[in-house]
Design an enzyme around this catalytic site. Structure first.
Site, PDB file in Angstrom:
ATOM      1  CD  GLN A 138      -0.725   4.285  -3.067  1.00 53.03           C
ATOM      2  OE1 GLN A 138      -1.108   3.526  -2.117  1.00 53.03           O
ATOM      3  NE2 GLN A 138      -0.711   4.020  -4.469  1.00 53.03           N
ATOM      4  N   GLY A 139      -1.386   9.199  -1.744  1.00 51.70           N
ATOM      5  CA  GLY A 139      -2.697   9.882  -1.812  1.00 51.70           C
ATOM      6  C   GLY A 139      -3.498   9.824  -3.131  1.00 51.70           C
ATOM      7  CB  SER A 141      -8.350   5.364  -1.711  1.00 50.31           C
ATOM      8  OG  SER A 141      -7.561   4.556  -1.946  1.00 50.31           O
ATOM      9  CB  SER A 173      -0.655   3.514   4.617  1.00 43.00           C
ATOM     10  OG  SER A 173      -1.666   2.683   4.270  1.00 43.00           O
ATOM     11  CD  GLU A 256       0.236  -0.331  -4.002  1.00 42.01           C
ATOM     12  OE1 GLU A 256      -0.286   0.320  -4.702  1.00 42.01           O
ATOM     13  OE2 GLU A 256      -0.320  -0.284  -2.789  1.00 42.01           O
ATOM     14  CD  GLU A 382     -13.845  -9.017  -4.280  1.00 40.96           C
ATOM     15  OE1 GLU A 382     -12.954  -8.183  -3.898  1.00 40.96           O
ATOM     16  OE2 GLU A 382     -14.349  -9.845  -3.462  1.00 40.96           O
TER      17      GLU A 382
END
Ligand SMILES: Cc1cc2nc3c(=O)[nH]c(=O)nc-3n(C[C@H](O)[C@H](O)[C@H](O)COP(=O)(O)OP(=O)(O)OC[C@H]3O[C@@H](n4cnc5c(N)ncnc54)[C@H](O)[C@@H]3O)c2cc1C
Length: 397
Positions: A138-139, A141, A173, A256, A382
């Site tokens: 998963q690209g 961040s 990841s 997710e 958060e």
């Protein structure tokens, strides 16, 4: 392959629930299949051997039609409903089955492609995702765009039928084993924030892409940095329309966040069961100081109750999904609840382990350190609290 791993007593799951009964035929069929097919050798610790082991296991599940039971039969699933999925994950946990090799593909891209992907993309990619032939990452961040994903700066522009990607992703990841990545890029240079983004499907084996592992505190390098220096993607490898990437990414986040709780209460209950066994042995052999014993008893009881709460939350989600409801913001509630529970259980396992003389290369120490990440990935606690406050409770920003 025949399992030699001990199965867990079903009573650890808690009270029998009427809609997911122990003798449900779906559950019974899968349980029987697992008995015949679970790998008998333990999972290796070397990252490359581990991924090969998990790929073999995923292939075995795929061949039995069990890699993604909820997927349509035409893509290798069996069209199972949410309640059957709930039972599927409980059976996997009770049998201590290994994880799959391709979680980003199965949990994230596959379901998202089914919602937003064109038919030709589904036909091309879904079977390889489920069989584990193609491993995904998963690209999303970037160094300055994590929680604030809309600040991302990786760009893609069209040039003679290809997207040309320039930029950097981080914390990706499974990058050491992935062959493909779904990459969120800014494709409209004039756009701002969540407008003008697109999700591209990018093959990683090209000289214009370099990766660098990041070593985590448990010494693993499960994730890494990815540098795109004019990487190429055919124009049609895009999920949704150009500029619709934010909408596609939000669908993916719902899958997710809901998945992590949905799949995990039984695995946590199995870990607690192990710990209860360990306590009993320590007590019998007078290995545990009395104050430590009584404090730990209370903590185990509290954690078991929280696992039951998670089980109920998951069951409610499954019942709602069975009736056709979307996961929505409630996925954030489950993610928040699960991630903190996972950390507390890992911390208690480590505490008990230390009494016994825990080795820092043990599975328990590894899990304890790894659990620190659960309140960060898939959106920090958060951020989940903000979502619950604003979207469920309607509180002002
Ligand atoms: C083990 C692991 C695996 C990961 N795998 C992937 C992956 O495969 N692909 C991928 O794209 N990313 C992945 N990530 C990245 C993950 O999604 C980000 O780390 C996460 O979204 C937080 O972003 P950040 O690290 O930039 O922290 P920041 O966004 O900089 O946040 C720093 C701190 O500020 C707080 N904060 C930020 N904004 C707010 C706000 N509005 N209100 C209140 N507090 C706020 C955060 O909660 C946090 O405590 C992974 C992370 C980990 C730890």
């Amino acid at each position: 392959m025949t399992s030699t791993v001990p199965r867990h007593s079903r009573s650890i799951l808690g009270p029998e629930l009427p809609v997911v009964r122990e003798d449900d035929p779906f559950r019974r069929e899968f349980r029987l299949w697992l008995t015949d097919h679970l790998p008998s050798d333990p999972e290796p610790s070397d990252p490359h051997e581990k991924i090969a082991f998990r790929r073999r296991w995923q292939r075995t599940l795929f061949e039995g039609g069990w890699a993604g039971p909820a997927w349509p039969a035409e893509y290798g699933g069996r069209g199972a409903g949410p309640l059957q999925q709930f039972m599927y994950y409980e059976e996997l946990a009770l049998a201590r089955a290994p994880n799959l090799a391709n979680e980003a593909g199965i949990v994230l891209l596959g379901p998202t492609l089914m919602v937003h992907g064109r038919d030709d993309l589904k036909e091309r990619f879904l079977p390889g995702i489920l069989s584990g032939e193609e491993i995904w990452s998963q690209g999303f961040s970037e160094p300055n765009a994590g929680s604030d994903l809309a600040a991302l700066r990786t760009r893609a522009r069209l040039d003679r039928g290809e997207w040309i990607i320039n930029g950097q992703k981080i914390w990706t990841s499974w990058i050491h084993s992935a062959t493909w990545s779904f990459v969120l890029c800014r494709t409209d240079p004039e756009s701002r924030r969540h407008h003008g983004l697109s999700m591209l499907i990018c093959e990683l084996d090209q000289p214009e892409i370099t990766t660098r592992p990041i070593i985590q505190m448990n010494r693993d390098s499960e994730f890494g940095e990815v540098f795109y220096d004019a990487a190429r993607v055919p124009e049609d490898l895009i999920v949704g329309e150009p500029g619709e990437g934010w909408n596609v990414a939000m669908t993916m986040f719902q899958f997710e966040r809901a998945d992590q709780g949905f799949t995990d209460h039984a695995r946590l209950l199995v870990q607690l069961d192990d710990m209860i066994g360990e306590f009993r042995r320590a007590q019998r052999e007078s290995r545990m100081p009395a104050p430590e014993q009584s404090a730990a008893r209370l903590t185990v009881a509290e954690l078991w109750v929280r696992c039951q709460q998670l089980r109920q939350l998951n069951l409610r989600a499954a019942i709602n999904a069975q009736a056709g409801a979307q996961v929505g913001a409630a996925g954030s509630m489950v993610k928040l609840f699960w991630s903190e529970l996972e950390q507390d259980i890992a911390a208690l396992r480590a505490r008990v382990g230390w009494i016994e003389g825990l080795r820092d290369d043990s599975e328990i120490a590894y899990d304890h350190l790894a659990s620190r990440a659960t309140t960060i990935y898939s959106g920090t606690s958060e951020i989940q609290r903000n979502i619950v406050a604003e979207r469920i409770l309607g509180l002002p920003r």
